[in-house]
Enzyme design. Structure first.
Site, PDB file in Angstrom:
ATOM      1  N   GLU A   1      33.234 -40.141  10.911  1.00  0.00           N
ATOM      2  CA  GLU A   1      32.734 -41.115  11.872  1.00  0.00           C
ATOM      3  C   GLU A   1      32.449 -42.463  11.208  1.00  0.00           C
ATOM      4  O   GLU A   1      32.549 -43.510  11.850  1.00  0.00           O
ATOM      5  CB  GLU A   1      31.468 -40.590  12.552  1.00  0.00           C
ATOM      6  CG  GLU A   1      31.722 -39.415  13.496  1.00  0.00           C
ATOM      7  CD  GLU A   1      30.438 -38.859  14.090  1.00  0.00           C
ATOM      8  OE1 GLU A   1      29.359 -39.369  13.728  1.00  0.00           O
ATOM      9  OE2 GLU A   1      30.515 -37.932  14.909  1.00  0.00           O
TER      10      GLU A   1
ATOM     11  N   ASP B   1       0.860  -1.177   0.000  1.00  0.00           N
ATOM     12  CA  ASP B   1       0.000   0.000   0.000  1.00  0.00           C
ATOM     13  C   ASP B   1       0.897   1.229   0.000  1.00  0.00           C
ATOM     14  O   ASP B   1       2.114   1.135   0.159  1.00  0.00           O
ATOM     15  CB  ASP B   1      -0.899  -0.024   1.231  1.00  0.00           C
ATOM     16  CG  ASP B   1      -2.083   0.917   1.122  1.00  0.00           C
ATOM     17  OD1 ASP B   1      -2.170   1.616   0.089  1.00  0.00           O
ATOM     18  OD2 ASP B   1      -2.889   0.960   2.051  1.00  0.00           O
TER      19      ASP B   1
END
Length: 932
Positions: free
Chosen positions: A704, A341
């Site tokens: 890992e 707006d």
């Protein structure tokens, strides 16, 4: 009559809480022990103690046990439960206990973060407390809705949420009852006696909590509050709404499930490899399979994402941006079109009248105010705008203003010209509220000179209803040349950026009042003049618009103002760099859907002027069909559907209605366009940070997993470089805090210079996995295996030697300890590398993330404790390393980070070469920029 005393025998609280709202109004007031002027403050306070706050309470009791259980049965948690069971069956009781501890700690952590996120969202209500106007001691005043009590008299106005069940005393309102009845159209409610034999929800003089006033004004007496309201009865039968995952959380959860499948597959595949190729016993093979499974599961991923989103919500709240759903933070970052707006968003919303046109004269109010004669057309215009006005202006110190900024500007005009600025002396007989489609409002007022209709609105709308004009010598017919003159004034002033209102009036007979309709009232008007108001743009908006352009975000201005006025403001703040086309509401109505799609597909910035709320919905739908992520601003009641339809509905906190704020995803407490841009930047930053700690967490899976593969592929001749307990220490102990710190990383340079990401883009993609598992994880795995083997060889180990007992057992413990410390050292380098996806470390600042530095300090202290404290050494199977071994891992962080820094430098150079080859096109810039 005197008010009863709470708790006394005469107070009659039982009768107050059991009134019949459909009885006669006089009897209802008597049963409620109140009157049309409301309660006193002291009586209201007493009743608040008796009836309690006017709020809904949860009937489900405590919900935290259910939330905690949900964390314990999460797919990743279930996978770990299976691992613990297998460990127990295989005789590894200590390992089973360790895995259960991991599950419990991870669940507690995730539960705490989700509770933190929920509290962050619920706390936003404190920023925008729901208020209601209550008549206390005969004076209307705002109070918090939770303080309403039966017997209060409230004032209901257009755009407000109704906060209690009440019976109308005066006035008429249209009410949206969809929350209670599902009826989509507003229904009329009037303060008149009606047939009271039907259902309560159909009573034409009752309004209910949770509904909204879409038009009109009324006063009403409250007869039920809190859980005694119709909404409260529904809430009592309803269950609490469950947790809703954001698209980001759904994506990550999907990937986590895939990783879980991979982990299970690798674990199951390891059992035959370990038993047949490596010659392990079935129990050892199962233990190692469990280790592989644990190493692949990213336990801390989801809670870290939840915390990152919750922190973003709180940061935005401090900036004046209230995000009502935590999941919306991620959507903000992909916004590609902002439909904004003009008034109050691009401008300051501080309207002041600077010019007034009447047929006799033109007033310039930028200087000293001129004198105005009482019978002049200008004075008549001022009296009309004061009468056709719902704002309130109190000049007595401390001065107070209440109402729409445009209407307040008209009251200030009266003050500047020395004319009355209040409606005293006139009585309003009727009001036809502002209609977004008609773009005008009118009132019917009874005064000393009879009954008059006063109207104000868009010049083109009011002018076509006028047949006469106020001239210097009285009213006369409005000729064609005078209509043209008004049109020229409107065009010229609108081009100067002024907001324009035409003002008109008409005298009617008293006999016309019964049954007077809007169509009959707003005809044969006399044009009094045109008012020009200025609302300067916010000083910070131009910079925000420039940032939108650099970020590839397109701006559309959708406003009810005149097209030239909107264009003047838009061009002043930089919207429409390549020209600015204005499309009026009438033109948009005539556009078929195909032509509208073609217009929006051009990519140019547009102004939709004199647009209705329905136009906003149409525009949002068309943009979304083209694949855009749309943010839409709004403040009115009729904006609610468009705010719901948009991906991000943005309501105004100051000027917006309760209905708009309820429908929106985001509320701006300062009504500032720049805040929307800040929210988009925060959304992009959160998305980037999520990707950063995903890279960090995933990178550690490779070092890992590789030790287990090395053990299996060597047929057991290379001993296991890492134990399952050490993996758990990494995943639970050393990894978590740095990951959380990466979630608080500042915005990367160039964040708002990238094009928006596509709606369908996944948070985890192949390049990210290649960087995490291949580059960062691969280098870490090589370094870890190297330090493991060097430690073994230095201790006298040779390929195939037994390390389960004898002097080599301590050497193997030292080697696994070095594998553990090597991964921790590589984690530091991975975290530093993950801080940026594109820029260099120098650009983001080596020490700019202090939380990460504290995370590193914790990581080092925790790892040192595990390898030096005897009780911890026994649990985790570690041994105190020698000095030369520690020196081996010191350069690991630099090596990991350096390799990634070199890779990013190569990517930047390649992008720069592409851009240098096509410097004239924005398309080349977008193509060269790395995707987020």
């Amino acid at each position: 009559m005197s008010q009863p005393v709470a708790g006394s025998a005469e107070s009659g609280w039982d009768s107050v809480s059991a009134v019949n709202p459909q009885e006669s109004i006089d009897r209802l007031l008597r049963d409620l022990r109140t009157r049309r002027t409301g309660l006193t403050d002291r009586e209201a306070a007493r009743r608040l103690v008796v009836f309690g706050p006017n709020e809904l309470t949860r009937r489900g009791g405590r919900t935290w046990p259910r939330d905690l259980v949900r964390q314990l049965v999460h797919p990743l948690a279930l996978l770990l439960w299976v691992a613990a069971l297998l460990a127990q069956v295989s005789g590894a009781g200590a390992l089973a206990v360790a895995i259960v501890v991991v599950i419990l700690l991870n669940a507690l952590f995730a539960f705490a973060q989700e509770r933190h996120a929920e509290q962050a969202v619920e706390a936003l209500a404190a920023y925008l407390p729901v208020t209601v106007r209550v008549v206390r001691d005969g004076i209307p005043r705002p109070v918090e809705a939770r303080e309403l009590v039966p017997g209060d008299v409230i004032v209901i106005e257009e755009g407000e949420r109704i906060s209690a069940d009440a019976r109308l005393l005066t006035g008429a309102v249209e009410v949206d009852l969809s929350t209670l009845t599902g009826e989509s159209l507003p229904l009329l409610r009037e303060a008149e006696p009606f047939d009271t034999r039907g259902p309560v929800l159909e009573a034409r003089d009752l309004v209910f909590s949770g509904t909204s006033c879409t038009e009109g004004e009324a006063t009403a007496v409250v007869f039920n509050t809190g859980m005694h309201t119709e909404l409260g009865r529904i809430a009592a039968l309803s269950q609490r709404v469950g947790h809703e995952d954001s698209p980001l959380e759904k994506q990550v959860k999907h990937v986590a499930r895939l990783i879980a499948l991979v982990a299970v597959g690798m674990g199951v595949a390891f059992i035959p490899i370990g038993t047949l190729a490596a010659g392990l016993s079935l129990g050892d093979a199962v233990n190692f399979a469990i280790g592989l499974l644990v190493a692949n599961v990213p336990e801390g991923l989801l809670p870290t994402i939840t915390l990152a989103l919750a922190v973003a919500v709180r940061i935005l709240a401090r900036r004046g941006v209230l995000v009502k759903r935590i999941s919306a933070v991620e959507t903000l970052g992909s916004t590609s079109v902002i439909c904004t707006d003009k008034t109050g968003t691009l401008t300051l919303n501080r309207m002041r009248v600077t010019r007034v046109w009447t047929l006799p004269q033109v007033l310039d109010l930028t200087g000293p105010p001129p004198e105005v004669d009482a019978p002049s057309a200008t004075a008549r215009l001022v009296r009309a705008v004061v009468a056709c006005n719902n704002a309130e202006l109190d000049l007595v110190p401390p001065s107070d203003e209440r109402g729409d900024p445009t209407e307040l500007a008209l009251l200030h005009l009266a003050v500047a010209l020395g004319l009355p600025h209040s409606r005293s002396g006139t009585e309003r007989a009727a009001q036809f509220h502002f209609d977004p489609e008609l773009r005008r409002m009118s009132t019917v007022d009874r005064g000393p000179d009879g009954v008059r209709v006063h109207a104000k609105g868009a010049p083109e709308e009011v002018l076509r209803l006028c047949g006469r004009v106020a001239g210097p010598d009285g009213d006369r017919a409005l000729r064609v040349e005078e209509r043209d003159a008004v049109g020229q004034v409107v065009t010229r002033w609108a081009r100067d950026g002024l907001r324009l209102l035409a003002v008109a009036e008409r005298h009617i007979d008293e006999s016309e009042l019964p049954g007077l309709t809007r169509e009959r009232a707003e005809r044969d008007l006399t044009l009094l003049g045109v008012v020009g108001m200025t609302d300067p743009p916010r000083p910070e908006v131009a910079g925000a618009v420039a940032r939108c352009h650099s970020a590839g975000i397109r701006l559309l201005v959708v406003t009810g103002d005149h097209g030239l006025t909107a264009r003047g403001i838009a061009e002043e703040v930089g919207i429409g760099r390549d020209g600015l086309r204005v499309v009026t509401g009438a033109e948009l109505d005539d556009l078929p859907e195909a032509e509208l799609d073609e217009l929006l597909a051009t990519g140019e910035e547009l102004i939709f002027a004199r647009s209705s709320p329905e136009d906003k919905m149409r525009i949002a739908d068309a943009l979304q069909d083209q694949g855009h992520v749309v943010a839409m601003t709004g403040d009115g009641v009729n904006d609610a559907p468009a705010l719901r339809r948009a991906d991000i509905g943005v309501a105004m906190g100051r000027s917006g209605t309760d209905v708009a704020r309820e429908a929106a995803t985001m509320v701006l407490t300062d009504d500032n366009f720049a805040s929307i841009v800040a929210a988009v930047e925060a959304g992009r930053r959160v998305y980037d940070n999520v990707r950063k700690f995903i890279v960090y967490i995933f990178a550690h899976a490779t070092p890992e997993v590789v030790p287990f593969l090395a053990y299996a592929l060597s047929g057991g001749r290379i001993p296991l470089p890492l134990t399952v307990m050490q993996i758990l220490a990494i995943d639970l102990g050393t990894e978590t805090l740095p990951a959380l710190a990466l979630g608080r990383e500042r915005a990367e340079p160039g964040l708002m210079s990238r094009p928006p990401r596509e709606r369908t883009q996944n948070v985890i993609d192949a390049p990210m996995l290649a960087r995490a598992w291949g580059l960062l994880g691969g280098i870490s795995a090589v370094l870890v295996m190297a330090v493991f083997l060097v430690t073994l060889v230095q201790g006298g180990w040779q390929l195939g030697d037994d390390v389960d007992s004898g002097p080599l057992h301590h050497v193997w413990q030292q080697a696994t300890t070095m594998s553990f410390l090597g991964i921790v050292a590589c984690q530091i380098g991975t975290a530093v590398a993950a801080r940026t996806q594109h820029a260099s470390l120098r650009q983001v600042g080596v020490f700019s993330n202090r939380l990460l530095l504290w995370g590193f300090a914790y990581e080092v202290v925790f790892a040192a404790a595990l390898v030096t404290v005897p009780p911890l050494q026994e649990v985790f199977g570690t041994a105190t390393p020698e000095a030369w071994q520690v020196l081996l891992i010191v350069p690991f962080p630099v090596l990991v980070w350096g390799a990634d820094e070199l890779w990013r430098w190569t990517v930047r150079r390649r992008a720069a070469r592409v851009l240098a080859g096509h410097p004239e096109t924005e398309a080349a810039r977008a193509a060269a920029a790395p995707r987020p």
